[in-house]
Design an enzyme around this catalytic site. Structure first.
Site, PDB file in Angstrom:
ATOM      1  N   LYS A  18      46.543  72.084  57.452  1.00 29.96           N
ATOM      2  CA  LYS A  18      46.955  71.047  56.275  1.00 29.96           C
ATOM      3  C   LYS A  18      47.604  70.944  55.022  1.00 29.96           C
ATOM      4  CE  LYS A  18      46.071  67.837  59.681  1.00 29.96           C
ATOM      5  NZ  LYS A  18      45.382  66.030  60.699  1.00 29.96           N
ATOM      6  N   LYS A  73      46.749  58.640  69.605  1.00 28.89           N
ATOM      7  CA  LYS A  73      44.745  58.772  69.014  1.00 28.89           C
ATOM      8  C   LYS A  73      44.623  57.408  69.735  1.00 28.89           C
ATOM      9  CE  LYS A  73      46.029  60.123  64.608  1.00 28.89           C
ATOM     10  NZ  LYS A  73      45.755  61.542  64.345  1.00 28.89           N
TER      11      LYS A  73
END
Length: 367
Positions: free
Chosen positions: A265, A163
């Site tokens: 997703k 990240k």
């Protein structure tokens, strides 16, 4: 078999450590919603959705009202053939894919239980015995991130999501990428995820500074066009996530040449029914896939694993055991990671048993 009742619970999932992402987004305590769909023959189907605040167009406070709006269409309906029922729900309530994804998950769970088959048998068949996982590394101090990567690598992980962008410091992001890449050594897959939290200029600066390393980029900017510009300027492969909302987005990104991999997703894309159509298109185009969800616990994890297990082996990049990042454990019989991989549940439907003692009284019920 007819649907007789819908029961919903809401409670927080607590991250084992605070999870920092770009643009001030965090995951530390997130409200999950659990759905139980009961039938007149005693079978029950389970679904889950857990929107991250300020991340995508999804709101945990909107889940129960959306289910209530759809309850008249669900009660008395047959759960067999989920796509047909989901089409009716889509016609009645436009949008709100996050709430519908939980319903779709529960219908597929019932479909598997009614046929006494694991879900992966119904959506493409089991393609492999165990599945590659990735380990997501929170955006914090570069040295700490390298330490997290080292620990995960020692446990067998071979894919790492780094990240970036939490402190709006592009030079710190370069250090994060380089230190994690160095920590895990040559071979493992490392990709750098901004969660569409930076502009093209900042992403290009980082990408060009790490061009000499073996890394992939993930969704630096909000739009497909911006991500395509970053990919072209850096020459590094690109994975898209937030932009991949439907089949049209897949085709646009593929045409622009910035879709080497896609994150599919459930709650973002409307559930298993829609997701497997997108999966099959990606497979036809030769796009690698991360099959997962935005957030959630063991019920979401089980559905992820079934979808991933039925994805062609050469197209599946990885999946995610979301339940391992949070507490409480919703279903104790959910498979656990071993040496960087995980197997899907083998039982009928989702193949897991939620622990009702954790849930308390339902937040809502429709009969």
């Amino acid at each position: 078999m007819k649907i007789t009742s819908l029961s919903l619970w809401q409670f927080p999932l607590i991250s084992h450590e605070t999870y920092y992402m770009a643009d001030g987004k965090t995951c530390d305590q997130v409200l999950t919603t659990i759905l139980r769909v009961s039938t007149d023959i005693g079978l029950e189907g389970w679904g889950e959705v857990c929107p991250i605040p300020h991340y995508l167009p999804a709101y945990s406070g909107g889940v129960i009202p959306a289910v209530g709006e759809l309850s008249d269409l669900l009660l008395g309906a047959s759960p067999i053939g989920p796509e047909a029922l989901m089409e009716r729900l889509d016609s009645h309530l436009l949008g709100h894919p996050y709430a519908k994804s939980m319903i779709d998950m529960a219908l597929w769970d019932l479909m598997g239980k009614a046929t006494n088959r694991p879900l992966f048998d119904l959506i493409g068949g089991r393609r492999q015995q165990n599945l590659p996982l990735y380990h997501s590394i929170t955006c914090t101090d570069p040295e700490k991130m390298a330490g997290i990567a080292t620990g995960a690598a020692a446990e067998g992980m071979r894919q790492f999501q780094v990240k970036l962008g939490a402190d709006s410091n592009w030079e710190a992001d370069v250090a994060r990428v380089r230190l994690v890449r160095e920590a895990v050594g040559a071979g493992p897959l490392v990709y750098c995820d901004w969660n569409c939290g930076v502009d093209a200029l900042e992403a290009i600066r980082v990408a060009r500074a790490v061009q000499d390393t073996d890394v992939m980029l993930e969704q630096p900017c909000r739009t497909i066009a911006e991500c395509a510009a970053v990919q072209k300027a850096s020459g590094l492969p690109m994975k898209l996530d937030e932009s991949i909302t439907d089949i049209a987005a897949i085709l646009e990104a593929y045409e622009k040449g910035c879709l080497q991999a896609a994150a599919l997703k459930q709650s973002k894309n409307g559930g298993i029914s829609r997701l497997r159509a997108m999966r099959d298109l990606c497979a036809s185009l030769g796009v690698r896939m991360c099959v997962e969800d935005t957030w959630g616990g063991d019920i979401t994890t089980a559905a992820n694993l079934h979808l991933a297990a039925s994805t062609p082996v050469h197209n599946l990049m990885n999946t995610c055991d979301l339940g391992s990042y949070v507490a409480p454990q919703i279903a104790p019989d959910t498979p656990q990671r071993q040496h960087g991989r995980i197997s899907p549940p083998a039982g009928a439907g989702l193949g897991i048993t939620p622990d009702l003692e954790l849930f308390g009284s339902p937040a809502a019920q429709f009969n």
